[in-house]
Design a protein around this motif. Structure first.
Motif, PDB file in Angstrom:
ATOM      1  N   SER A 183       2.359   6.316 -18.112  1.00  0.00           N
ATOM      2  CA  SER A 183       2.686   4.897 -18.210  1.00  0.00           C
ATOM      3  C   SER A 183       3.379   4.372 -16.956  1.00  0.00           C
ATOM      4  O   SER A 183       3.643   3.169 -16.847  1.00  0.00           O
ATOM      5  N   LEU A 184       3.711   5.264 -16.029  1.00  0.00           N
ATOM      6  CA  LEU A 184       4.384   4.878 -14.792  1.00  0.00           C
ATOM      7  C   LEU A 184       3.377   4.866 -13.659  1.00  0.00           C
ATOM      8  O   LEU A 184       2.804   5.911 -13.327  1.00  0.00           O
ATOM      9  N   PHE A 185       3.099   3.683 -13.108  1.00  0.00           N
ATOM     10  CA  PHE A 185       1.982   3.507 -12.195  1.00  0.00           C
ATOM     11  C   PHE A 185       0.730   4.033 -12.902  1.00  0.00           C
ATOM     12  O   PHE A 185       0.403   3.544 -13.975  1.00  0.00           O
ATOM     13  N   THR A 186       0.050   5.027 -12.362  1.00  0.00           N
ATOM     14  CA  THR A 186      -1.110   5.579 -13.086  1.00  0.00           C
ATOM     15  C   THR A 186      -0.947   7.081 -13.286  1.00  0.00           C
ATOM     16  O   THR A 186      -1.907   7.843 -13.222  1.00  0.00           O
ATOM     17  N   GLY A 187       0.278   7.505 -13.513  1.00  0.00           N
ATOM     18  CA  GLY A 187       0.529   8.923 -13.733  1.00  0.00           C
ATOM     19  C   GLY A 187       0.228   9.732 -12.494  1.00  0.00           C
ATOM     20  O   GLY A 187       0.640   9.368 -11.380  1.00  0.00           O
ATOM     21  N   THR A 188      -0.516  10.809 -12.657  1.00  0.00           N
ATOM     22  CA  THR A 188      -0.772  11.709 -11.532  1.00  0.00           C
ATOM     23  C   THR A 188      -1.895  11.229 -10.627  1.00  0.00           C
ATOM     24  O   THR A 188      -2.188  11.876  -9.620  1.00  0.00           O
ATOM     25  N   THR A 189      -2.549  10.128 -10.980  1.00  0.00           N
ATOM     26  CA  THR A 189      -3.585   9.565 -10.110  1.00  0.00           C
ATOM     27  C   THR A 189      -2.928   8.638  -9.092  1.00  0.00           C
ATOM     28  O   THR A 189      -2.316   7.634  -9.470  1.00  0.00           O
ATOM     29  N   MET A 190      -3.034   8.982  -7.816  1.00  0.00           N
ATOM     30  CA  MET A 190      -2.357   8.207  -6.781  1.00  0.00           C
ATOM     31  C   MET A 190      -2.899   6.785  -6.705  1.00  0.00           C
ATOM     32  O   MET A 190      -4.106   6.565  -6.670  1.00  0.00           O
ATOM     33  N   THR A 191      -2.012   5.818  -6.677  1.00  0.00           N
ATOM     34  CA  THR A 191      -2.389   4.435  -6.403  1.00  0.00           C
ATOM     35  C   THR A 191      -2.308   4.188  -4.899  1.00  0.00           C
ATOM     36  O   THR A 191      -1.850   5.042  -4.128  1.00  0.00           O
ATOM     37  N   TYR A 192      -2.739   2.999  -4.472  1.00  0.00           N
ATOM     38  CA  TYR A 192      -2.618   2.680  -3.045  1.00  0.00           C
ATOM     39  C   TYR A 192      -1.156   2.674  -2.612  1.00  0.00           C
ATOM     40  O   TYR A 192      -0.836   2.978  -1.458  1.00  0.00           O
ATOM     41  N   TYR A 193      -0.256   2.375  -3.531  1.00  0.00           N
ATOM     42  CA  TYR A 193       1.169   2.394  -3.194  1.00  0.00           C
ATOM     43  C   TYR A 193       1.631   3.788  -2.777  1.00  0.00           C
ATOM     44  O   TYR A 193       2.648   3.925  -2.094  1.00  0.00           O
ATOM     45  N   GLY A 194       0.934   4.801  -3.206  1.00  0.00           N
ATOM     46  CA  GLY A 194       1.334   6.158  -2.870  1.00  0.00           C
ATOM     47  C   GLY A 194       0.867   6.620  -1.508  1.00  0.00           C
ATOM     48  O   GLY A 194       1.326   7.653  -1.011  1.00  0.00           O
ATOM     49  N   ARG A 195      -0.045   5.863  -0.897  1.00  0.00           N
ATOM     50  CA  ARG A 195      -0.626   6.291   0.377  1.00  0.00           C
ATOM     51  C   ARG A 195       0.283   5.940   1.548  1.00  0.00           C
ATOM     52  O   ARG A 195       0.979   4.928   1.539  1.00  0.00           O
ATOM     53  N   TRP A 196       0.251   6.798   2.557  1.00  0.00           N
ATOM     54  CA  TRP A 196       1.104   6.568   3.726  1.00  0.00           C
ATOM     55  C   TRP A 196       0.751   5.267   4.432  1.00  0.00           C
ATOM     56  O   TRP A 196       1.629   4.614   5.003  1.00  0.00           O
ATOM     57  N   THR A 197      -0.534   4.871   4.411  1.00  0.00           N
ATOM     58  CA  THR A 197      -0.915   3.623   5.075  1.00  0.00           C
ATOM     59  C   THR A 197      -0.178   2.440   4.463  1.00  0.00           C
ATOM     60  O   THR A 197       0.336   1.576   5.182  1.00  0.00           O
ATOM     61  N   TYR A 198      -0.113   2.388   3.130  1.00  0.00           N
ATOM     62  CA  TYR A 198       0.636   1.310   2.480  1.00  0.00           C
ATOM     63  C   TYR A 198       2.104   1.350   2.874  1.00  0.00           C
ATOM     64  O   TYR A 198       2.724   0.316   3.146  1.00  0.00           O
ATOM     65  N   LYS A 199       2.698   2.528   2.901  1.00  0.00           N
ATOM     66  CA  LYS A 199       4.125   2.638   3.168  1.00  0.00           C
ATOM     67  C   LYS A 199       4.481   2.112   4.566  1.00  0.00           C
ATOM     68  O   LYS A 199       5.520   1.467   4.759  1.00  0.00           O
ATOM     69  N   PHE A 200       3.597   2.385   5.541  1.00  0.00           N
ATOM     70  CA  PHE A 200       3.825   1.814   6.871  1.00  0.00           C
ATOM     71  C   PHE A 200       3.701   0.291   6.836  1.00  0.00           C
ATOM     72  O   PHE A 200       4.488  -0.423   7.456  1.00  0.00           O
ATOM     73  N   GLU A 201       2.703  -0.215   6.125  1.00  0.00           N
ATOM     74  CA  GLU A 201       2.501  -1.664   6.027  1.00  0.00           C
ATOM     75  C   GLU A 201       3.706  -2.348   5.385  1.00  0.00           C
ATOM     76  O   GLU A 201       4.154  -3.397   5.846  1.00  0.00           O
ATOM     77  N   GLU A 202       4.211  -1.764   4.310  1.00  0.00           N
ATOM     78  CA  GLU A 202       5.349  -2.365   3.613  1.00  0.00           C
ATOM     79  C   GLU A 202       6.603  -2.323   4.475  1.00  0.00           C
ATOM     80  O   GLU A 202       7.403  -3.276   4.484  1.00  0.00           O
ATOM     81  N   ALA A 203       6.782  -1.244   5.218  1.00  0.00           N
ATOM     82  CA  ALA A 203       7.946  -1.154   6.108  1.00  0.00           C
ATOM     83  C   ALA A 203       7.917  -2.266   7.154  1.00  0.00           C
ATOM     84  O   ALA A 203       8.963  -2.828   7.509  1.00  0.00           O
ATOM     85  N   VAL A 204       6.732  -2.598   7.652  1.00  0.00           N
ATOM     86  CA  VAL A 204       6.600  -3.724   8.589  1.00  0.00           C
ATOM     87  C   VAL A 204       7.043  -5.010   7.913  1.00  0.00           C
ATOM     88  O   VAL A 204       7.805  -5.807   8.477  1.00  0.00           O
ATOM     89  N   ARG A 205       6.552  -5.246   6.690  1.00  0.00           N
ATOM     90  CA  ARG A 205       6.917  -6.467   5.965  1.00  0.00           C
ATOM     91  C   ARG A 205       8.416  -6.552   5.720  1.00  0.00           C
ATOM     92  O   ARG A 205       8.982  -7.652   5.657  1.00  0.00           O
TER      93      ARG A 205
END
Length: 361
Positions: A183-205
């Motif tokens: 019930s938390l995000f999608t469990g063990t299936t990685m969402t885009y939020y889990g990817r390093w590319t997203y994390k770099f993008e969010e850090a910029v924002r």
């Protein structure tokens, strides 16, 4: 660039049905009464051909790219797909190629002492800013949980946290993987939020100057050697108008051991902090330590290509299904003995071959 089979998405456009690859593209029709047969022999044949030494690892900007584009264009043509970019199967993509020479160590300092994290063994670092040099000097370090802002999941790791001009340290993947809670995000299936590319993008924002992702093999999905080897190769990015506003001064990864030592210098326990970060409502915190590091770059501007084919939609020509995969891989090792070609059968000749056969079917 990551491997995988074709992805699909849908949106409206004023023309026909199309499908494209991230750096190699193609199309499939919308209405199918029964799924047509896919030839296992042909599929395997494409994988074997694209991952053969003839294609030299399919690195962008090389002879391997030229051969890959020619092969895909011919396969799309033979399959009866229409050119997807006007009268051409090729869509030019303005690119920048950056070869990075980082400092040998990342220096971390605090009131309790200092430590050096060695490039390659403890950290890998680069910048996607097309500049001769990018450097951080005594930049404050901040722990930002998973580095995620996801309103639809009621999650904000940056809430109340000022990372402007600082370096964020974040965990890889997302809280669902850590807790195994479906019930938390999608469990063990990685969402885009889990990817390093997203994390770099969010850090910029968020206004950060840099970001370090903590590597663990399980949640990352690959061992440290993948990052160490990949960081030593040219990094490719789109050419954008204002790189300083849209790219971090320093991007990178730190090993779990390196993160443990870094957090210990800040008086924190990695395991306890990781556990706390997976609970809704967790708030990040300044670490009271600073980091200094720099990279020097060789920058080259060029053009790569998507390959785009399409089949016109018969019932809804203003709607598109888009199937994508990336044709590129890592090319050749610069030095070393023996076989130096990264052939890229699984990453991603498999997905590219699937697109060819989907288009033919």
């Amino acid at each position: 660039m990551t491997g995988g089979f074709p992805k699909t998405c849908r949106w409206s456009r004023p023309a026909a049905l199309a499908a494209l690859l991230a750096t190699a593209c193609l199309a499939c029709t919308i209405a199918v009464a029964a799924a047509p047969a896919i030839s296992d022999t042909a599929y395997r044949g494409h994988i074997e051909r694209l991952s053969s030494d003839e294609f030299a690892g399919r690195a962008p900007g090389t002879e391997g790219e030229r051969k890959t584009l020619a092969y895909l264009e011919q396969q799309f043509r033979d399959a009866g797909l229409a050119p997807g970019n006007g009268g051409s199967y090729l869509q030019p993509v303005p690119m920048v190629e950056i070869v990075t020479q980082p400092d040998p160590t990342l220096q971390v300092r605090g009131t309790g002492g200092s430590l050096s994290l060695a490039y390659g063994n403890d950290v890998v670092m680069w910048t996607r800013r097309p500049v001769a040099e990018s450097r951080l000097a005594d930049a404050e370090l901040v722990f930002a949980g998973y580095g995620i802002v996801a309103p639809e999941h009621g999650w904000n790791d940056y809430a109340g946290l000022d990372v402007r001009g600082k370096v964020a340290v974040v965990l890889v993947n997302d809280p669902g993987y850590a807790t195994r809670d479906p019930s938390l995000f999608t469990g063990t299936t990685m969402t885009y939020y889990g990817r390093w590319t997203y994390k770099f993008e969010e850090a910029v924002r968020q206004g950060a100057a840099g970001l370090l992702v903590v590597h663990e093999t399980g949640p990352a999905g690959y061992p440290w050697d993948v990052l160490r080897n990949g960081a030593a190769k040219p990094q490719f990015d789109l050419r954008i108008a204002d790189p300083a506003a849209e790219r971090l001064a320093i991007e990178g990864w730190v090993t779990q051991d390196g993160a443990q030592r870094l957090l210990a210098l800040a008086g924190l326990d990695y395991a306890a902090l990781k556990q706390a970060a997976a609970v809704r409502g967790f708030r990040g915190r300044p670490l009271g330590i600073t980091a200094s590091v720099g990279v020097r770059n060789e920058v080259r501007f060029g053009t790569s290509y998507n390959v785009v084919g399409m089949v016109p939609g018969s019932e809804r020509p203003d709607e598109f299904f888009v199937y994508t995969a990336h044709w590129d891989h890592l090319g050749k090792a610069v030095d070393g003995d023996g076989d130096r070609i990264f052939n890229g059968a699984a990453d991603n000749a498999t997905g590219t071959a699937a697109l060819i056969e989907i288009g033919r079917a």
